[in-house]
Design a protein around this motif. Structure first.
Motif, short mmCIF file in Angstrom:
data_model
loop_
_atom_site.label_atom_id
_atom_site.label_comp_id
_atom_site.label_asym_id
_atom_site.label_seq_id
_atom_site.Cartn_x
_atom_site.Cartn_y
_atom_site.Cartn_z
N GLU A 1 5.17 -2.74 4.42
CA GLU A 1 4.78 -4.15 4.48
C GLU A 1 4.34 -4.63 3.10
OE1 GLU A 1 1.62 -6.98 6.88
OE2 GLU A 1 2.15 -5.00 7.64
N HIS A 2 4.83 -5.81 2.69
CA HIS A 2 4.52 -6.34 1.37
C HIS A 2 3.66 -7.60 1.48
CE1 HIS A 2 7.79 -3.64 0.31
NE2 HIS A 2 7.50 -3.82 -0.97
N PHE A 3 2.94 -7.89 0.41
CA PHE A 3 2.15 -9.11 0.30
C PHE A 3 2.33 -9.66 -1.11
CE2 PHE A 3 -0.34 -5.33 -0.48
CZ PHE A 3 -0.92 -5.57 -1.72
N GLY A 4 2.07 -10.93 -1.30
CA GLY A 4 2.29 -11.55 -2.60
C GLY A 4 1.11 -12.37 -3.07
N GLU B 1 0.84 -1.19 0.00
CA GLU B 1 0.00 0.00 0.00
C GLU B 1 0.88 1.24 0.00
OE1 GLU B 1 -2.70 -0.18 3.23
OE2 GLU B 1 -3.58 -2.09 2.61
N PRO B 2 0.47 2.32 -0.65
CA PRO B 2 1.26 3.55 -0.67
C PRO B 2 1.63 4.01 0.73
CG PRO B 2 -0.55 3.70 -2.23
CD PRO B 2 -0.77 2.44 -1.45
N GLY C 1 -6.16 -4.24 3.71
CA GLY C 1 -6.17 -4.35 2.26
C GLY C 1 -4.91 -4.99 1.72
N GLY C 2 -5.01 -5.43 0.50
CA GLY C 2 -3.83 -5.94 -0.19
C GLY C 2 -3.76 -7.43 -0.31
N SER C 3 -4.61 -8.15 0.38
CA SER C 3 -4.52 -9.60 0.28
C SER C 3 -5.17 -10.14 -0.98
CB SER C 3 -5.20 -10.25 1.50
OG SER C 3 -6.57 -9.93 1.53
N TYR C 4 -5.96 -9.29 -1.63
CA TYR C 4 -6.69 -9.78 -2.80
C TYR C 4 -5.80 -9.91 -4.02
CZ TYR C 4 -9.69 -9.65 -6.87
OH TYR C 4 -10.24 -9.90 -8.07
N GLY C 5 -4.90 -8.96 -4.22
CA GLY C 5 -4.04 -9.04 -5.40
C GLY C 5 -4.67 -8.37 -6.60
#
Length: 493
Positions: A306-309, A301-302, A480-484
């Motif tokens: 923290e990153h997700f893949g 997220e901007p 947010g961010g888990s959806y891809g």
């Protein structure tokens, strides 16, 4: 050869370059390319004048070919010409479709599918191409559009009959605008005023095409080559591949300019093992799909470190084109690039497409970190986009924006067991399970008393947390961010 629809008289004259017969089947064709010497000729009354020589065609192994015939909206058409263009992302083809003695249309590729377009008369002059920046909204003839791409292109080759002929090798702008009704408006700035074409998505199977290129007669020479990095043999299987990875050293190889010249490549390390093997065939939504590509992507997220893949599988069907099977933390989904562009609220919180409204779930920056297989767009490790994901129940929308292109995909969530069964991987179905199944399956087994007890406990915890937060500072982060997202790669080109 197939007859053109409608009664008309074909015109034939000797080529001024070699003397071979050149035939005009469409009354709208002003130019033609001699099939023997590649001379470009223009029709002047009852004679032909040679105005240049056309380069050899780049063989895209398309199932389409000259004189293939079909029907669109109940009207018969025949393919009489082909234009090949180049732009920084590769090449694409437009087929000239003669519908009757008065009209010609275009059948062109769009994100691995096809769009059929007709000339469109604009009620106001198109603005300069430079004023139509990607992501901006505008209106033509009372219809709102979003600018989806703005590219400098050049004509590199042609075949058959042509209603117009851009200067060979001379760059000009092509701007594509898309509506929330699924339409695509193309503005070609090779003329003044610019030419305009309005189209919609079509399936080859629905066009009732006959006279397609026979797969068994394709010349396979030139579709295999040695990897420019390690020398291992690499075979191109798809008609429109613009990138492929070497199965031996994992290098990404750029095919956007063909495989006859020098091939650019980039090495990859830290390979990611796909859960579904490349080449696997599975049945999803009643269609047989083959896994032809795989990519792993990372997001953040901007302003957040923290990153997700997540993983994306590129699926191919000869009649349906391409779709994406997405494996994210909160579940599986299947999507395909849209022809149109949803209308998005200025805040970005909502989007509307084909009459349905969607709520934004996540907004994040995305980067491709590993790829394998073949892709119909020029994929690179390190490619970056800004994404927004929207949902309406199980229905999904995803937007990806880069410097020169804005792409959308739509689809729906899928049950993990369905995905495992589709690829005959039931023995590994536990490996397909994601977080999406837990709340639903747990809730289905709860009685009313259990649910009431859970609600009471949650209320007590909220009161305690509220008391704690009033006495000291706190920080929160959205989930947010888990959806891809989806790489819909490439535009109308």
């Amino acid at each position: 050869m197939a007859e053109l629809p409608g009664a008309q008289r074909a015109y034939r004259a000797p080529c001024p370059g070699c003397g071979a017969p050149v035939e005009f089947r469409s009354a709208q064709s002003a130019f033609a390319v001699c099939p023997y010497c590649q001379s470009t000729v223009v029709r002047q009354g009852e004679t032909l004048a040679r105005i240049g020589k056309m380069a050899e065609l780049f063989d895209d192994f398309s199932p389409l070919q000259l004189f293939a015939a079909g029907r669109v909206d109940g009207q018969p058409f025949t393919l009489v010409g082909r234009l090949q263009y180049a732009y920084p992302g590769g090449r694409w083809t437009e087929w000239i479709a003669a519908l009757d003695g008065e009209r010609t249309g275009l059948l062109s590729e769009d994100n691995g599918a096809f769009v059929f377009s007709l000339p469109h008369m604009l009620e106001r002059d198109a603005p300069p191409a430079g004023d139509l920046r990607v992501g901006a909204t505008t209106a033509f003839n009372g219809q709102g559009y979003t600018v989806a791409s703005n590219e400098q292109v050049t004509l590199v080759s042609a075949q058959g009959e042509l209603p117009r002929l851009p200067d060979l090798g001379k760059p000009f702008a092509v701007v594509e605008l898309r509506s929330d009704q699924g339409q695509v408006l193309s503005l070609d700035y090779d003329t003044q005023p610019p030419g305009a074409y309005l189209g919609r998505a079509v399936r080859l199977e629905d066009l009732q095409l006959t006279g397609l290129r026979d797969e068994s007669t394709k010349d396979e020479k030139g579709r295999s080559f040695a990897c420019p990095n390690c020398g291992a043999p690499v075979t191109v299987n798809l008609a429109d591949s613009k990138s492929i990875t070497c199965g031996h050293c994992n290098s990404i190889i750029d095919l956007s300019q063909g495989i006859g010249g020098e091939l650019k490549h980039a090495e990859q390390d830290e390979p990611v093992r796909p859960l579904i093997a490349l080449g696997s065939v599975g049945t999803l939504q009643g269609v047989n799909w083959q896994v032809v590509g795989f990519q792993h992507r990372m997001g953040s997220e901007p302003g957040d470190d923290e990153h997700f893949g997540w993983n994306e599988y590129l699926l191919f069907n000869r009649q349906r084109g391409f779709s994406f099977l997405v494996d994210a933390e909160d579940g599986w989904s299947m999507v395909a690039p849209t022809t149109g562009a949803p209308s998005m609220a200025e805040s970005g919180k909502t989007a509307k497409y084909l009459g349905k409204s969607y709520q934004q779930q996540y907004a994040y920056n995305a980067e491709t970190t590993y790829v394998a297989g073949e892709f119909y767009w020029q994929v690179e490790r390190g490619q970056k986009t800004f994404n927004r994901d929207f949902a309406n129940g199980n229905a999904l929308l995803s937007m990806e924006r880069s410097a020169n292109e804005l792409t959308w995909s739509s689809g729906s969530k899928m049950d993990s067991a369905t995905v495992a069964a589709a690829f005959k991987l039931d023995a590994k179905k536990d490996m397909f399970k994601r977080a999406d199944a837990a709340p639903l399956s747990a809730a289905s087994s709860m009685g009313c008393g259990t649910i009431i007890l859970v609600v009471v406990v949650i209320l007590i915890l909220l009161i305690i947390l509220s008391t704690c937060s009033s006495s000291g500072g706190s920080s929160t982060r959205s989930s947010g961010g888990s959806y891809g997202g989806y790489s819909s790669g490439g535009g109308h080109k």
